[in-house]
Design an enzyme around this catalytic site. Structure first.
Site, PDB file in Angstrom:
ATOM      1  N   ASP A  40     -64.033  -8.800   9.909  1.00 53.38           N
ATOM      2  CA  ASP A  40     -64.617  -7.643   9.227  1.00 53.38           C
ATOM      3  C   ASP A  40     -63.867  -7.410   7.909  1.00 53.38           C
ATOM      4  O   ASP A  40     -62.628  -7.350   7.898  1.00 53.38           O
ATOM      5  CB  ASP A  40     -64.461  -6.428  10.161  1.00 53.38           C
ATOM      6  CG  ASP A  40     -65.259  -5.228   9.702  1.00 53.38           C
ATOM      7  OD1 ASP A  40     -66.277  -5.409   9.003  1.00 53.38           O
ATOM      8  OD2 ASP A  40     -64.875  -4.089  10.073  1.00 53.38           O
ATOM      9  N   ASN A  47     -72.791  -2.080  11.987  1.00 52.41           N
ATOM     10  CA  ASN A  47     -71.355  -1.989  12.261  1.00 52.41           C
ATOM     11  C   ASN A  47     -70.962  -0.615  12.787  1.00 52.41           C
ATOM     12  O   ASN A  47     -71.236   0.405  12.139  1.00 52.41           O
ATOM     13  CB  ASN A  47     -70.565  -2.210  10.961  1.00 52.41           C
ATOM     14  CG  ASN A  47     -70.522  -3.662  10.547  1.00 52.41           C
ATOM     15  OD1 ASN A  47     -71.265  -4.488  11.060  1.00 52.41           O
ATOM     16  ND2 ASN A  47     -69.645  -3.972   9.611  1.00 52.41           N
TER      17      ASN A  47
HETATM   18  P1  13P Z   1     -68.036   3.325  10.948  1.00 54.23           P
HETATM   19  O1  13P Z   1     -66.777   3.902  10.384  1.00 54.23           O
HETATM   20  O2  13P Z   1     -69.227   4.132  10.568  1.00 54.23           O
HETATM   21  O3  13P Z   1     -67.958   3.099  12.415  1.00 54.23           O
HETATM   22  O4  13P Z   1     -68.253   1.876  10.260  1.00 54.23           O
HETATM   23  C1  13P Z   1     -67.578   0.739  10.749  1.00 54.23           C
HETATM   24  C2  13P Z   1     -67.705  -0.435   9.839  1.00 54.23           C
HETATM   25  O5  13P Z   1     -68.514  -0.502   8.936  1.00 54.23           O
HETATM   26  C3  13P Z   1     -66.794  -1.566  10.092  1.00 54.23           C
HETATM   27  O6  13P Z   1     -66.931  -2.568   9.132  1.00 54.23           O
HETATM   28  O1  G3H Z   2     -64.550  -0.768   8.108  1.00 51.93           O
HETATM   29  C1  G3H Z   2     -63.529  -0.467   8.702  1.00 51.93           C
HETATM   30  C2  G3H Z   2     -63.458  -0.537  10.182  1.00 51.93           C
HETATM   31  O2  G3H Z   2     -63.728   0.712  10.747  1.00 51.93           O
HETATM   32  C3  G3H Z   2     -62.128  -1.069  10.600  1.00 51.93           C
HETATM   33  O3  G3H Z   2     -61.140  -0.114  10.419  1.00 51.93           O
HETATM   34  O4  G3H Z   2     -59.579  -1.347   8.936  1.00 51.93           O
HETATM   35  O5  G3H Z   2     -58.814   0.685  10.228  1.00 51.93           O
HETATM   36  O6  G3H Z   2     -59.282  -1.465  11.407  1.00 51.93           O
HETATM   37  P1  G3H Z   2     -59.598  -0.585  10.227  1.00 51.93           P
HETATM   38 ZN    ZN Z   3     -67.377  -1.881   7.158  1.00 50.42          ZN
END
Ligand code: 13P
Ligand code: G3H
Ligand code: ZN
Length: 311
Positions: free
Chosen positions: A82, A256
């Site tokens: 991600d 996501n």
């Molecule tokens: P949320 O913060 O809305 O759950 O989004 C998560 C996300 O886009 C992770 O890449």
């Molecule tokens: O887009 C972000 C996701 O919620 C992941 O969050 O970078 O704190 O693990 P993080």
């Molecule tokens: Zn994201």
């Protein structure tokens, strides 16, 4: 079943008018909660790992947890990076067993975004790994980076064909008004998404899978439970679920969700400790937290994504 890439999953989702849930994983309880729900509902699922998750849990622990999950449940699972910040991070995940990566060049200029995305695509495709790119910037917090409302920007539909053609990406994240975190819209305002942009992108890229980040709906019952037991989630507002359902029926193939899982765990733990102040066996409180993850993921699969029975 071994890990799969997103290729086949997205094709079926696009044609079937549903989306796949991409849930962030950081520890065993989260991996188990998500995959148990998906397994029970026979739903394909994407487990995604952020840079912060790799730092917290270590790459090897996360890949081994996911390896355990594929032995435990018989559904197609993608292991996805991600918000990969650069080529090196993507390379490390591709070399380290991931079947899909996101290169997030959305903070760069259009040309620099194309250059870094193309480089990742070349490396990934030679190794059978799929790549997600991003055009447009979401407001909110990712790891330690905070994007302000002024710096966020909707995706420009006139740029998507050139971006996809020149980079060779397999899917594209776009910005239509969602944002990361639990505070997505100002209190008192009506949450709105730019479906006109999504429609225009869909027209320009027929059959091409689109990704929606920042798609937690921030269930009010969790916010209230967190507040009731000493937390501070007043004014938390998410994306209404009917909007997400609508997007899933359109070109959006990957949705996501992270914040909703965090809230489910936090609400459960706060209540647990308020009611059981003497408990100090981690299994006693992490078990209900895992149950809460299973429940919220099952709800998303059935009522938001529509991918139940699609494994
Ligand atoms: P949320 O913060 O809305 O759950 O989004 C998560 C996300 O886009 C992770 O890449
Ligand atoms: O887009 C972000 C996701 O919620 C992941 O969050 O970078 O704190 O693990 P993080
Ligand atoms: Zn994201």
């Amino acid at each position: 079943m071994p890990l799969v890439t997103s290729k086949e999953m997205f094709k079926k989702a696009y044609d079937g008018g549903y989306a796949i849930g991409a849930f962030n994983v950081n520890n065993m309880e989260i991996v188990q909660g998500i995959t148990e729900a998906a397994g029970k509902l026979n739903a394909p699922v994407i487990l995604q790992v952020s840079a912060g998750a790799r730092k917290y849990a270590k790459h090897v622990y996360l890949t081994k947890l996911v390896e355990a999950a594929i032995a435990d449940v018989d559904i197609p699972i993608v292991l996805h990076l991600d918000h990969g910040a650069d080529f090196e991070t993507c390379k490390s995940c591709i070399d380290g067993g991931f079947t899909s990566v996101m290169i997030d060049g959305s903070h760069h200029s259009f040309e620099d975004n194309i250059a870094v995305t193309k480089k990742v695509v070349e490396y990934a495709h030679e190794r059978g790994v799929t790549v997600e790119g991003e055009l447009g910037r979401l407001e909110g917090v990712e790891d330690d980076v905070k994007v302000s409302a002024e710096d966020s920007a909707y995706t420009r539909p006139e740029e998507v064909e050139e971006f996809v053609t020149r980079t060779g990406v397999d899917s594209l994240a776009i910005a239509i008004g969602t944002s990361h975190g639990a505070f997505k819209f100002k209190p008192g305002t009506k949450p709105q998404l730019r479906f006109d942009i999504l429609e225009e992108v869909e027209k320009r890229l027929p059959g091409f899978p689109i990704v929606l980040h920042g798609a937690s709906s921030v269930p009010q019952e969790y916010a209230e439970q967190i507040n009731k037991y000493g937390g501070k989630m007043k004014d938390a507002i998410g994306v209404p679920e009917d909007m997400l359902r609508q997007a899933a029926k359109m070109a959006v193939c990957k949705i996501n969700i992270d914040s909703d899982l965090r809230m489910a765990m936090t609400a459960t733990l706060r209540k647990y400790f308020a009611e059981e102040p003497g408990e100090f066996d981690p299994r006693k409180y992490l078990g209900p937290a895992r149950d809460a993850i299973r429940e919220i993921v099952a709800h998303k699969i059935k009522n938001v994504l529509g991918c139940d029975g699609k494994a």
